[in-house]
Scaffold this motif. Structure first.
Motif, mmCIF file in Angstrom:
data_model
loop_
_atom_site.group_PDB
_atom_site.id
_atom_site.type_symbol
_atom_site.label_atom_id
_atom_site.label_comp_id
_atom_site.label_asym_id
_atom_site.label_seq_id
_atom_site.Cartn_x
_atom_site.Cartn_y
_atom_site.Cartn_z
ATOM 1 N N GLU A 51 -0.102 52.905 58.497
ATOM 2 C CA GLU A 51 -0.942 52.971 59.696
ATOM 3 C C GLU A 51 -1.336 51.583 60.177
ATOM 4 O O GLU A 51 -1.276 50.607 59.431
ATOM 5 C CB GLU A 51 -2.220 53.772 59.381
ATOM 6 N N LYS A 52 -1.804 51.562 61.400
ATOM 7 C CA LYS A 52 -2.275 50.319 61.984
ATOM 8 C C LYS A 52 -3.453 49.772 61.182
ATOM 9 O O LYS A 52 -4.347 50.523 60.787
ATOM 10 C CB LYS A 52 -2.729 50.584 63.422
ATOM 11 N N GLY A 53 -3.404 48.464 60.897
ATOM 12 C CA GLY A 53 -4.514 47.822 60.199
ATOM 13 C C GLY A 53 -4.439 47.912 58.688
ATOM 14 O O GLY A 53 -5.315 47.402 57.996
ATOM 15 N N GLU A 54 -3.405 48.549 58.163
ATOM 16 C CA GLU A 54 -3.283 48.654 56.709
ATOM 17 C C GLU A 54 -2.803 47.349 56.091
ATOM 18 O O GLU A 54 -2.207 46.505 56.758
ATOM 19 C CB GLU A 54 -2.280 49.754 56.344
ATOM 20 N N PHE A 55 -3.091 47.207 54.790
ATOM 21 C CA PHE A 55 -2.536 46.107 54.003
ATOM 22 C C PHE A 55 -1.751 46.757 52.877
ATOM 23 O O PHE A 55 -2.316 47.475 52.060
ATOM 24 C CB PHE A 55 -3.667 45.231 53.435
ATOM 25 N N VAL A 56 -0.434 46.568 52.864
ATOM 26 C CA VAL A 56 0.410 47.304 51.926
ATOM 27 C C VAL A 56 1.227 46.342 51.083
ATOM 28 O O VAL A 56 1.834 45.402 51.619
ATOM 29 C CB VAL A 56 1.377 48.247 52.690
ATOM 30 N N PHE A 57 1.216 46.581 49.767
ATOM 31 C CA PHE A 57 2.159 45.866 48.892
ATOM 32 C C PHE A 57 3.368 46.754 48.657
ATOM 33 O O PHE A 57 3.226 47.941 48.350
ATOM 34 C CB PHE A 57 1.514 45.557 47.539
ATOM 35 N N VAL A 58 4.547 46.175 48.800
ATOM 36 C CA VAL A 58 5.761 46.898 48.432
ATOM 37 C C VAL A 58 6.275 46.224 47.177
ATOM 38 O O VAL A 58 6.576 45.019 47.205
ATOM 39 C CB VAL A 58 6.828 46.839 49.549
ATOM 40 N N ILE A 59 6.303 46.966 46.062
ATOM 41 C CA ILE A 59 6.736 46.329 44.825
ATOM 42 C C ILE A 59 7.905 47.091 44.204
ATOM 43 O O ILE A 59 8.212 48.226 44.570
ATOM 44 C CB ILE A 59 5.576 46.187 43.809
ATOM 45 N N GLY A 60 8.548 46.432 43.296
ATOM 46 C CA GLY A 60 9.711 47.021 42.640
ATOM 47 C C GLY A 60 10.595 45.909 42.126
ATOM 48 O O GLY A 60 10.541 44.779 42.617
ATOM 49 N N ALA A 61 11.414 46.238 41.130
ATOM 50 C CA ALA A 61 12.314 45.244 40.560
ATOM 51 C C ALA A 61 13.363 44.868 41.598
ATOM 52 O O ALA A 61 13.495 45.538 42.622
ATOM 53 C CB ALA A 61 12.982 45.817 39.313
ATOM 54 N N SER A 62 14.101 43.795 41.310
ATOM 55 C CA SER A 62 15.158 43.455 42.269
ATOM 56 C C SER A 62 16.214 44.560 42.223
ATOM 57 O O SER A 62 16.527 45.095 41.161
ATOM 58 C CB SER A 62 15.766 42.092 41.930
ATOM 59 N N LYS A 88 -2.172 28.654 42.329
ATOM 60 C CA LYS A 88 -3.320 28.284 43.164
ATOM 61 C C LYS A 88 -2.951 28.377 44.643
ATOM 62 O O LYS A 88 -3.671 28.976 45.450
ATOM 63 C CB LYS A 88 -3.753 26.853 42.809
ATOM 64 N N THR A 89 -1.791 27.822 44.997
ATOM 65 C CA THR A 89 -1.345 27.859 46.384
ATOM 66 C C THR A 89 -1.051 29.295 46.805
ATOM 67 O O THR A 89 -1.325 29.689 47.945
ATOM 68 C CB THR A 89 -0.070 27.010 46.554
ATOM 69 N N SER A 90 -0.517 30.066 45.862
ATOM 70 C CA SER A 90 -0.237 31.472 46.153
ATOM 71 C C SER A 90 -1.499 32.177 46.617
ATOM 72 O O SER A 90 -1.491 32.924 47.596
ATOM 73 C CB SER A 90 0.303 32.180 44.904
ATOM 74 N N TRP A 91 -2.575 31.906 45.915
ATOM 75 C CA TRP A 91 -3.826 32.556 46.288
ATOM 76 C C TRP A 91 -4.313 32.142 47.659
ATOM 77 O O TRP A 91 -4.863 32.947 48.414
ATOM 78 C CB TRP A 91 -4.900 32.300 45.215
ATOM 79 N N GLU A 92 -4.080 30.905 47.993
ATOM 80 C CA GLU A 92 -4.467 30.455 49.347
ATOM 81 C C GLU A 92 -3.734 31.269 50.408
ATOM 82 O O GLU A 92 -4.316 31.701 51.407
ATOM 83 C CB GLU A 92 -4.127 28.969 49.521
ATOM 84 N N ILE A 93 -2.430 31.468 50.155
ATOM 85 C CA ILE A 93 -1.631 32.229 51.121
ATOM 86 C C ILE A 93 -2.113 33.681 51.183
ATOM 87 O O ILE A 93 -2.292 34.252 52.267
ATOM 88 C CB ILE A 93 -0.128 32.172 50.734
ATOM 89 N N VAL A 117 -1.469 41.756 43.083
ATOM 90 C CA VAL A 117 -1.590 43.175 43.417
ATOM 91 C C VAL A 117 -2.813 43.790 42.746
ATOM 92 O O VAL A 117 -3.610 44.491 43.387
ATOM 93 C CB VAL A 117 -0.300 43.928 43.003
ATOM 94 N N ASP A 118 -2.971 43.471 41.470
ATOM 95 C CA ASP A 118 -4.070 44.076 40.714
ATOM 96 C C ASP A 118 -5.432 43.584 41.180
ATOM 97 O O ASP A 118 -6.424 44.321 41.135
ATOM 98 C CB ASP A 118 -3.910 43.792 39.210
ATOM 99 N N THR A 119 -5.526 42.359 41.610
ATOM 100 C CA THR A 119 -6.803 41.820 42.057
ATOM 101 C C THR A 119 -7.211 42.387 43.416
ATOM 102 O O THR A 119 -8.358 42.715 43.652
ATOM 103 C CB THR A 119 -6.741 40.284 42.140
ATOM 104 N N LEU A 120 -6.211 42.490 44.323
ATOM 105 C CA LEU A 120 -6.565 42.891 45.690
ATOM 106 C C LEU A 120 -6.851 44.383 45.826
ATOM 107 O O LEU A 120 -7.604 44.798 46.708
ATOM 108 C CB LEU A 120 -5.435 42.485 46.665
ATOM 109 N N LYS A 121 -6.249 45.194 44.956
ATOM 110 C CA LYS A 121 -6.434 46.652 45.013
ATOM 111 C C LYS A 121 -6.218 47.222 46.413
ATOM 112 O O LYS A 121 -7.086 47.862 46.998
ATOM 113 C CB LYS A 121 -7.812 47.030 44.489
ATOM 114 N N LYS A 122 -5.021 46.925 46.937
ATOM 115 C CA LYS A 122 -4.654 47.474 48.246
ATOM 116 C C LYS A 122 -3.686 48.632 48.027
ATOM 117 O O LYS A 122 -3.337 48.945 46.882
ATOM 118 C CB LYS A 122 -3.967 46.395 49.090
#
Lengths: 228, 304
Positions: A26-37, A171-176, A200-205
């Motif tokens: 949906e509009k305004g969502e924050f989604v992680f797409v995860i999975g192995a290569s 550290k830089t990753s977190w900034e992004i 992923v675990d910290t943001l709980k999205k």
């Protein structure tokens, strides 16, 4: 906003990228797409950007339907998206400012608009001071922030980030990631492909987990988990 | 597409040309070489054509009167020739009297013994006629044979079949030149598109990025086309300069060889009268080669 309806993607060499995927973002969502290569993560993003077309089923993005999309419409679909890649993909012979301005020139924005919007975008990612630097004069984190500024300067309704922190230190990753969250809070839909558990675990999205082309888990406030 | 976008794309193209100096230089050299060959073929063609034309203009009709032709018969022929001259069929003519014929023979033969027994009285009068167009020759010859005073025993001197053969050769030659030009053009486009393909390949990431940001195909294509056109034009300029230098040098050398061989009727023509044509052809071909070459080489990379 983004809707996959029973979407299957089989590549010409027979590899199955996605298998009967149905999902709604949906509009305004924050989604992680995860999975192995090889899980179908990249295929998922490629279909949204129409880098690939689905073999079966339909994908709707910002009102465009991806299946059988005429070639001439693809640029307009992409203008409604902002895209960030693991390897930044900045033009090496243009300064930070020019790289961001370039995205506006492509959509034929007026010079006045460009002069107004580009500094705002650079300020948003906190790099106003680096406007005149070339990509090879900047750190990886700075380059990714410039790439973010470029992705956002045309005010897309969806931001796609393909492993945006893959090349960056923690550290830089977190900034992004914090920037992505901030962008999301301003109303932009954000889809991030990643395999960084911490983030992923910290943001709980919302988390969509793909495995061998199928969605095996889709939860709000999800965790990375290592079941796959 | 907006004007400022066009200006931006033209600027991108020009900048790219400069940024990829080595590749640009390679492409320009390709154009220079291709156009130089084209120019040589063209100039050979022009020279052969102009010399054949000159030969055609120089072919006279020679009419001998009978030795015993009367004054009236002679006046009849002169009247006919004058009439045709007025009508624009004959451009000029010259009459050789019996006395002139005798003087000519005398100066040619030099041997007094052979001249013995030969007098102006037993030599014929003759006319040397130049036509405005060799196409009239049949008609004029037919008319001339009708006069009683004209000696038709040896025919009227005109190398008609030779001329026809010459014209046939000229026609075939023109076709050959045309085919060579087309082949050269195709080779040039192929070479240039290959060279430009390298510059496109070097910038495939750039093209990819442009596609992801939502650039239209035309937006991506135009800077390359501008670059190709500039390469073509600069190549045309350089090639024109090289051609004019080489040709002028060759012209002097060949002309002195020709005249030392006694072939002074054959002339290698000057460069300046054809310079503008050559330049126009170079510019048009150069720009086309560069533009088409670019379009061909970008096409493949547009499908992202």
């Amino acid at each position: 906003m983004i809707r996959f309806v029973d979407t299957t993607k089989v590549y010409s060499n027979g590899v199955v990228g996605l298998k009967n995927v149905t999902v709604n973002i949906e509009k305004g969502e924050f989604v992680f797409v995860i999975g192995a290569s090889g899980s179908g993560k990249s295929t998922f993003l490629k279909l949204i950007m129409h880098e690939e077309a689905p073999t079966e089923g339909e994908v709707y993005v910002n009102g465009y339907s991806i299946h059988n999309m005429p070639r001439s419409e693809i640029p307009y679909l992409r203008r409604s998206l902002g895209v960030v890649f693991q390897d930044f993909r900045l033009l090496p012979n243009k300064t930070a400012y020019e790289n961001v301005a370039f995205a506006m020139q492509i959509v034929e924005a007026s010079p006045r608009e460009i002069r107004r919007q580009v500094p705002l975008a650079l300020a948003l990612v906190g790099l106003s001071k680096k406007a005149k630097a070339y990509p090879n004069q900047m750190s990886g984190g700075e380059q990714q922030r410039i790439a973010l500024a470029r992705a956002l300067v045309n005010n897309p309704s969806v931001l796609i980030a393909d492993e945006p922190t893959g090349n960056l230190d923690p550290k830089t990753s977190w900034e992004i990631i914090n920037l992505l969250e901030e962008i999301n809070q301003r109303g932009t839909t954000v889809v991030v492909a990643t395999h960084e558990k911490d983030i992923v675990d910290t943001l709980k999205k919302r988390v969509i987990v793909l495995d061998r082309g199928e969605i095996i888990r889709d939860e709000q406030k999800g965790l990375y988990l290592n079941e796959n | 597409m907006k004007i400022r976008t066009l200006r931006l794309l033209a600027k991108e193209g020009t900048n790219n040309l400069y940024k990829n100096k080595l590749m640009s230089l390679a492409s320009i050299m390709t154009v220079v070489a291709a156009l130089f060959f084209l120019g040589i073929v063209l100039l050979i063609a022009v020279n052969i054509t102009s010399n054949i034309e000159a030969m055609k203009r120089d072919l006279d009709i020679t009419v001998f009167l009978k030795v015993d032709a009367s004054d009236f018969e002679r006046e009849e022929v002169i009247a006919y020739i004058e009439r045709e001259k007025e009508a624009g069929v004959i451009s000029q003519y010259r009459m050789e009297t019996k006395e002139q014929a005798y003087e000519n023979i005398k100066s040619e033969l030099k041997n007094e013994a052979l001249l013995k027994g030969l007098s102006a009285e037993n030599l014929p009068e003759s006319f040397y006629i130049k036509l405005t167009d060799p196409a009239y020759s049949d008609e004029v010859i037919v008319q001339l044979t009708k006069f009683t005073g004209v000696n038709t025993e040896y025919g009227i001197g005109y190398n008609k079949s030779g001329l026809e053969r010459l014209e046939k050769i000229l026609k075939v030659f023109n076709y050959i030149v045309m085919v060579i030009l087309v082949i050269l053009m195709v080779i040039a486009v192929f070479l240039i598109s290959n060279t430009i393909r390298l510059t496109v390949y070097a910038r495939r990431r750039e093209i990819e990025i442009m596609k992801y940001v939502g650039a239209l195909d035309s937006f991506i294509r135009w800077p390359f086309i501008v670059e190709g056109i500039l390469i073509g034009f600069v190549g045309a300029l350089a090639s024109f300069f090289a051609t004019s230098q080489a040709y002028t040098w060759l012209q002097n050398v060949l002309n002195s060889i020709l005249s030392s061989m006694g072939l002074s009727t054959l002339r290698i023509i000057e460069f300046s009268p054809v310079a503008l044509h050559i330049f126009a052809i170079y510019a048009i071909f150069g720009v086309m080669i560069g533009g088409v070459g670019s379009i061909l080489s970008v096409r493949k990379h547009l499908n992202v």
